[in-house]
Write an enzyme that holds these catalytic residues in place. Structure first.
Site, PDB file in Angstrom:
ATOM      1  N   GLU A   1      -2.156  -8.821   4.137  1.00 46.95           N
ATOM      2  CA  GLU A   1      -2.174  -9.278   5.530  1.00 46.95           C
ATOM      3  C   GLU A   1      -3.578  -9.396   6.116  1.00 46.95           C
ATOM      4  OE1 GLU A   1      -1.247  -6.415   4.358  1.00 46.95           O
ATOM      5  OE2 GLU A   1      -1.494  -4.726   5.733  1.00 46.95           O
TER       6      GLU A   1
ATOM      7  N   HIS B   1      -3.790  -4.992   0.514  1.00 49.89           N
ATOM      8  CA  HIS B   1      -3.245  -5.503   1.790  1.00 49.89           C
ATOM      9  C   HIS B   1      -3.296  -7.036   1.861  1.00 49.89           C
ATOM     10  CE1 HIS B   1      -2.762  -1.709   3.978  1.00 49.89           C
ATOM     11  NE2 HIS B   1      -3.767  -1.292   3.228  1.00 49.89           N
TER      12      HIS B   1
ATOM     13  N   CYS C   1       0.824  -1.212   0.000  1.00 49.66           N
ATOM     14  CA  CYS C   1       0.000   0.000   0.000  1.00 49.66           C
ATOM     15  C   CYS C   1       0.857   1.261   0.000  1.00 49.66           C
ATOM     16  CB  CYS C   1      -0.989  -0.058   1.161  1.00 49.66           C
ATOM     17  SG  CYS C   1      -2.239   1.202   1.039  1.00 49.66           S
TER      18      CYS C   1
ATOM     19  N   SER D   1       0.799 -13.939  38.240  1.00 54.68           N
ATOM     20  CA  SER D   1      -0.540 -13.384  38.391  1.00 54.68           C
ATOM     21  C   SER D   1      -1.609 -14.442  38.191  1.00 54.68           C
ATOM     22  CB  SER D   1      -0.742 -12.296  37.342  1.00 54.68           C
ATOM     23  OG  SER D   1      -0.789 -12.904  36.060  1.00 54.68           O
ATOM     24  N   GLY D   2      -1.196 -15.634  37.754  1.00 53.65           N
ATOM     25  CA  GLY D   2      -2.194 -16.650  37.415  1.00 53.65           C
ATOM     26  C   GLY D   2      -2.549 -16.584  35.939  1.00 53.65           C
TER      27      GLY D   2
ATOM     28  N   SER E   1       2.566 -14.574  32.611  1.00 52.10           N
ATOM     29  CA  SER E   1       3.527 -14.765  33.703  1.00 52.10           C
ATOM     30  C   SER E   1       3.751 -16.252  33.962  1.00 52.10           C
ATOM     31  CB  SER E   1       3.103 -14.021  34.969  1.00 52.10           C
ATOM     32  OG  SER E   1       1.930 -14.552  35.506  1.00 52.10           O
ATOM     33  N   SER E   2       2.734 -17.083  33.715  1.00 48.28           N
ATOM     34  CA  SER E   2       2.914 -18.522  33.946  1.00 48.28           C
ATOM     35  C   SER E   2       3.909 -19.098  32.943  1.00 48.28           C
ATOM     36  CB  SER E   2       1.585 -19.275  33.816  1.00 48.28           C
ATOM     37  OG  SER E   2       0.632 -18.725  34.687  1.00 48.28           O
TER      38      SER E   2
END
Ligand code: XMP
Length: 507
Positions: free
Chosen positions: A167, A165, A77, A219-220, A224-225
């Site tokens: 994408e 586009h 584009c 944080s659960g 983060s896990s």
């Protein structure tokens, strides 16, 4: 790792290009057009994104294309129009409509970019300008009914461009075109896979951290896990995880997540800080003030806990790629509607170095990496849950009693979704406690109690969302169950607003 560099000119679709390239198992990075890193030998191609600007605008982005002719380039584009404009052609305001659906009516099938793309294929365009005349050595590779110069190749170099586009989902063979660029033109090996990422990341982490101690706040949530198990592979017992009960989690969540973490072999300390958070939140009604109070309290608790770990050197964070992109974006950090980032940082005196093992990954890649690392489905497929938790679902001030009521309501709703096989079909769900009371009748008694709203949405990334069209029978059942079982609630509403203009959370 072979790398594709995406030059961002501020298009709303730039992240989508990156995600599509990654889906094709090729590693890529987005960089603002005016702040490119030095290219190392891993860079095998460059993609120029679209832009909200016209190339003829006074302050239009003007990237320095020093790599053109040296490395393969794909202009999309604005990227396509910029190269025409910069190298002797002409781009003008378009007279034909070039928004939305268009059909490819001619294709140069000898062109490696267009290999196996069919005539009649639908593509998606979104531009007000068009390429009027092309420089001499530019050769047309595809056209649509209204746009003759829909795509071109620059002869004598590996430079290609398309005005539509590839994408976006509505460009039906767009992914094929991107794959052609990556494989036929850049010769990418397509070896960016979750397995590869895990192996490389663990080695890099081992090298970086050595025998140092690391602290990580859990944080659960998924990010983060996954960061924790990855670091656990690299640092083992030197990884010290801290999981804080802020009193704003879902019913029984603290206990059950802590058990799962321990089951995964993590060195994790659960910290009950409920009272500190309730005290900090006392009387606060404003949503942003609540976020600030929670953020500050979290830092206080985390700081206290982290300073008890002797000789800790590193602070690990679950930052993911969209956070990184946002912070370096051409447009600058987007205007704050809600301050979503909860941990502002630790006090300077702790002098911890930061390690962010997931900073190159999109959310769906984090999930795949989690799967490779053996993270249980129950943790992997959890709905997103905001850091400030139920505090931003309790409109007005937060009290322990309100938290209790909302936890009960939320639990009935979420369990109901799971039992009816609906949990996996919605992106996020939860309940809000409203600061109004309504009249009801139970038995022969008049009641005057709380109203709750249920919210379930469908979304891809939380940026836009639609309300989930849950079956009426299910909503009826859940509503009955809530009113019959949660004392203090006598009315249930279902939120039917989309985002925008509403947001997912009510605060
Ligand atoms: P909104 O309400 O902005 O939410 O449509 C989009 C996504 O972000 C989550 N959210 C937050 N997450 N801290 C967080 O960690 C916050 O303060 C916060 N506010 C909203 C929300 O749950 C949804 O997934």
């Amino acid at each position: 790792m072979q790398t594709i560099i995406i030059l961002d000119h501020g298009s709303q679709y730039t992240q989508l290009i990156a995600r599509k390239v990654r889906e094709l198992n090729v590693y890529c990075e987005i960089h603002p057009y005016n702040n490119l890193p030095a290219f190392d030998k891993n860079v095998v191609g460059v993609i120029l994104s679209g832009s909200p600007y016209s190339v003829n605008d006074k302050d239009a982005p003007k990237p320095d294309l020093w790599f053109k002719g040296k490395l393969p380039v794909l202009g999309i584009c604005y990227g396509a129009q910029y190269m025409v404009n910069a190298f002797g052609g002409k781009v003008q305001r378009s007279t034909a409509r070039e928004y939305g659906r268009a059909i490819l009516t001619a294709i140069d099938s000898t062109c490696p970019l267009m290999k196996d793309v069919s005539i009649g294929s639908q593509v998606w365009a979104s531009h007000g300008d068009t390429v009027e005349t092309m420089p001499d050595n530019y050769k047309i590779i595809c056209s649509t009914a209204s746009v003759k110069n829909a795509g071109y190749k620059i002869e004598g170099e590996e430079t290609y461009a398309i005005q539509f586009h590839p994408e976006v989902h509505h460009s039906v063979e767009g992914k094929k075109i991107l794959e052609n660029f990556l494989v036929n033109i850049c010769h990418c090996k397509q070896d960016w896979t979750s397995d590869n990422f895990v192996a490389t990341a663990i080695n890099e982490l081992k090298e970086k951290i050595g025998n140092d101690k690391v602290v990580l706040g859990l944080s659960g949530g998924v990010d983060s896990s996954v960061a924790a198990i990855l670091l656990n592979e690299a640092a083992g017992k030197n990884l010290n995880c801290i999981f804080v009960d802020n009193g704003l989690l879902r019913k029984n969540e603290f206990e059950s997540v802590l058990v799962s973490y321990k089951g995964m072999g993590l060195n994790v300390k659960g910290v009950d800080a409920k009272e500190m958070f309730y005290t900090a939140l006392k009387g606060i009604k404003d949503p942003e003030a609540k976020r600030r109070a929670i953020g500050k309290t979290f830092i206080d608790v985390f700081d206290r806990e982290a300073s008890m770990i002797k000789d800790v050197r590193w602070l690990a964070q679950g930052t993911i790629y969209p956070d990184v992109i946002e912070s370096i974006s051409v447009k600058g950090p987007s205007a704050t509607i809600k301050s979503h980032h909860n941990v502002g940082g630790l006090p300077d005196y702790m002098k911890l170095k930061i390690v962010e093992p997931l900073r190159s990954l999109f959310k769906d890649e984090v999930r795949r990496v989690g799967k490779v690392l053996g993270l249980k489905d129950e943790l992997l497929s959890r709905h997103p849950f905001p850091g400030p938790g139920l505090a931003i679902r309790i409109l007005s001030d937060v009290t322990e009693e309100k938290v209790r009521i909302l936890q009960e309501v939320d639990s009935i709703f979420i369990e109901g979704l799971k039992q009816n096989d609906l949990y996996g079909k919605v992106w996020q769900a939860g309940a809000m406690l409203l600061p109004v009371q309504s009249v009801g009748v139970m038995g022969d008694e008049r009641t005057y109690e709380n109203v709750v709203a249920l919210r379930a949405v469908e979304s891809v990334d939380g940026m836009t969302a639609d309300w989930a069209h849950l079956p009426y029978t299910f909503l009826a059942e859940v509503s009955n169950k809530i009113i019959n079982n949660v004392s203090g609630v006598n009315r249930v509403c279902y939120d039917i607003s989309s985002k925008p203009p509403a947001t997912i959370e009510w605060e």
